[in-house]
Design a protein around this motif. Structure first.
Motif, PDB file in Angstrom:
ATOM      1  N   ALA A 111       0.665  -0.834   0.537  1.00  0.00           N
ATOM      2  CA  ALA A 111       0.202   0.097   0.136  1.00  0.00           C
ATOM      3  C   ALA A 111       1.258   0.956  -0.109  1.00  0.00           C
ATOM      4  N   PRO A 112       0.372   2.398  -0.557  1.00  0.00           N
ATOM      5  CA  PRO A 112       1.443   3.286  -0.026  1.00  0.00           C
ATOM      6  C   PRO A 112       1.426   4.077   0.936  1.00  0.00           C
ATOM      7  N   ASP A 113       2.046   4.504   1.445  1.00  0.00           N
ATOM      8  CA  ASP A 113       2.027   5.389   2.614  1.00  0.00           C
ATOM      9  C   ASP A 113       1.882   6.761   2.510  1.00  0.00           C
ATOM     10  N   PHE A 114       0.213   7.404   2.602  1.00  0.00           N
ATOM     11  CA  PHE A 114      -0.324   7.841   2.874  1.00  0.00           C
ATOM     12  C   PHE A 114      -0.316   9.599   3.343  1.00  0.00           C
ATOM     13  N   LEU A 115       0.404   8.620   4.752  1.00  0.00           N
ATOM     14  CA  LEU A 115       0.634  10.058   5.571  1.00  0.00           C
ATOM     15  C   LEU A 115       1.777  10.099   5.480  1.00  0.00           C
ATOM     16  N   ARG A 116       3.287   9.611   4.525  1.00  0.00           N
ATOM     17  CA  ARG A 116       4.255   9.825   4.508  1.00  0.00           C
ATOM     18  C   ARG A 116       4.174  11.212   3.333  1.00  0.00           C
ATOM     19  N   MET A 117       3.247  10.534   2.517  1.00  0.00           N
ATOM     20  CA  MET A 117       2.851  11.791   1.247  1.00  0.00           C
ATOM     21  C   MET A 117       2.357  13.116   1.997  1.00  0.00           C
ATOM     22  N   ALA A 118       1.676  12.670   2.582  1.00  0.00           N
ATOM     23  CA  ALA A 118       1.164  13.729   3.557  1.00  0.00           C
ATOM     24  C   ALA A 118       1.978  15.098   3.716  1.00  0.00           C
ATOM     25  N   LEU A 119       2.633  14.114   4.485  1.00  0.00           N
ATOM     26  CA  LEU A 119       3.906  14.763   5.060  1.00  0.00           C
ATOM     27  C   LEU A 119       4.775  15.908   3.836  1.00  0.00           C
ATOM     28  N   GLU A 120       4.841  15.344   2.839  1.00  0.00           N
ATOM     29  CA  GLU A 120       5.315  15.868   1.803  1.00  0.00           C
ATOM     30  C   GLU A 120       5.263  16.931   1.188  1.00  0.00           C
ATOM     31  N   LEU A 121       3.864  16.321   0.884  1.00  0.00           N
ATOM     32  CA  LEU A 121       2.632  18.014   0.597  1.00  0.00           C
ATOM     33  C   LEU A 121       2.249  19.037   1.830  1.00  0.00           C
ATOM     34  N   GLY A 122       3.297  19.451   2.509  1.00  0.00           N
ATOM     35  CA  GLY A 122       3.213  20.203   3.912  1.00  0.00           C
ATOM     36  C   GLY A 122       2.995  19.795   5.014  1.00  0.00           C
ATOM     37  N   ALA A 123       2.788  18.510   5.444  1.00  0.00           N
ATOM     38  CA  ALA A 123       1.787  18.183   6.956  1.00  0.00           C
ATOM     39  C   ALA A 123       3.052  18.394   8.079  1.00  0.00           C
ATOM     40  N   ALA A 124       2.921  18.654   8.843  1.00  0.00           N
ATOM     41  CA  ALA A 124       4.063  19.120  10.163  1.00  0.00           C
ATOM     42  C   ALA A 124       3.487  17.411  10.692  1.00  0.00           C
ATOM     43  N   ARG A 125       2.550  17.170  10.948  1.00  0.00           N
ATOM     44  CA  ARG A 125       2.153  15.374  11.012  1.00  0.00           C
ATOM     45  C   ARG A 125       1.353  15.077  10.541  1.00  0.00           C
ATOM     46  N   CYS A 126       1.727  14.188  11.535  1.00  0.00           N
ATOM     47  CA  CYS A 126       0.237  12.886  10.089  1.00  0.00           C
ATOM     48  C   CYS A 126      -0.008  12.117  12.143  1.00  0.00           C
ATOM     49  N   LEU A 127      -1.795  12.016  11.453  1.00  0.00           N
ATOM     50  CA  LEU A 127      -2.378  10.613  12.697  1.00  0.00           C
ATOM     51  C   LEU A 127      -2.905   9.396  12.144  1.00  0.00           C
ATOM     52  N   ARG A 128      -2.637   8.656  11.998  1.00  0.00           N
ATOM     53  CA  ARG A 128      -3.727   7.241  11.258  1.00  0.00           C
ATOM     54  C   ARG A 128      -4.893   7.549  12.558  1.00  0.00           C
ATOM     55  N   LYS A 129      -6.512   7.377  12.047  1.00  0.00           N
ATOM     56  CA  LYS A 129      -7.465   7.276  12.165  1.00  0.00           C
ATOM     57  C   LYS A 129      -7.788   5.388  12.614  1.00  0.00           C
ATOM     58  N   PRO A 130      -7.950   5.071  13.852  1.00  0.00           N
ATOM     59  CA  PRO A 130      -8.304   5.465  14.885  1.00  0.00           C
ATOM     60  C   PRO A 130      -7.034   5.868  15.393  1.00  0.00           C
ATOM     61  N   PHE A 131      -7.351   7.114  16.613  1.00  0.00           N
ATOM     62  CA  PHE A 131      -5.935   7.904  17.090  1.00  0.00           C
ATOM     63  C   PHE A 131      -6.549   8.205  18.489  1.00  0.00           C
ATOM     64  N   THR A 132      -5.782   7.682  19.571  1.00  0.00           N
ATOM     65  CA  THR A 132      -5.614   8.389  20.676  1.00  0.00           C
ATOM     66  C   THR A 132      -6.097   9.905  21.033  1.00  0.00           C
ATOM     67  N   PRO A 133      -6.525  10.241  22.683  1.00  0.00           N
ATOM     68  CA  PRO A 133      -6.304  11.613  22.124  1.00  0.00           C
ATOM     69  C   PRO A 133      -5.442  11.742  22.677  1.00  0.00           C
TER      70      PRO A 133
END
Length: 160
Positions: A111-133
């Motif tokens: 599977a492509p690593d969508f969260l890594r791609m988001a970082l490359e597009l400008g995200a400072a951090r990534c969270l995979r749902k479901p995440f904890t408070p």
């Protein structure tokens, strides 16, 4: 987010007005995700604006100042990473946390690593749902600490 786990922690002491309550934009097409994040963040002394979908989020971004954005990677009417790219382009100085709950039907294929791609597009951090408070609050605090006004004025603008 299983069983509303986002709202289980007790309310912390309220900030005084002089401390400056941080304003967070949450953009997701799932009303339950929005509600859980909103309640949890308000209980932790953040001001929250909810936008159910990309277009609503862009309108909010145009009309209000924010200290941080939490953006879902996959929403209707925005193809894949278009949301992360657009929000980052519109407000590059505002830290952006990308979140995704995308699951693949075929676990045997890579599977492509969508969260890594988001970082490359400008995200400072990534969270995979479901995440904890705790994970949400840690990501927010990290981003806000790294993007304090005047903290890093001598550093060059974000590397592209």
């Amino acid at each position: 987010m299983p069983n509303g786990s986002m709202i289980e922690l007790p309310k912390q002491e309220a900030q005084t007005e002089g401390e400056g309550v941080r304003h967070i934009l949450v953009v997701d097409d799932d009303p339950m995700v929005c509600m859980a994040i909103e309640i949890y963040l308000q209980r932790n002394n953040f001001r929250v604006t909810i936008a159910q979908g990309g277009e609503a989020g862009l309108r909010a971004l145009k009309h209000e100042p924010f200290d941080l954005m939490i953006i879902d990677v996959f929403m209707p009417h925005m193809r894949g990473f278009e949301s992360i790219r657009i929000f980052h382009d519109r407000a590059p100085a505002i830290p952006l946390i990308a979140m995704s709950g995308y699951a693949f039907a075929n676990l045997n294929s890579p599977a492509p690593d969508f969260l890594r791609m988001a970082l490359e597009l400008g995200a400072a951090r990534c969270l995979r749902k479901p995440f904890t408070p705790h994970a949400l609050l840690a990501a927010i605090n990290d981003c806000l600490a790294e993007h304090r006004p005047n903290a890093g004025m001598s550093l060059p603008a974000r590397l592209g």
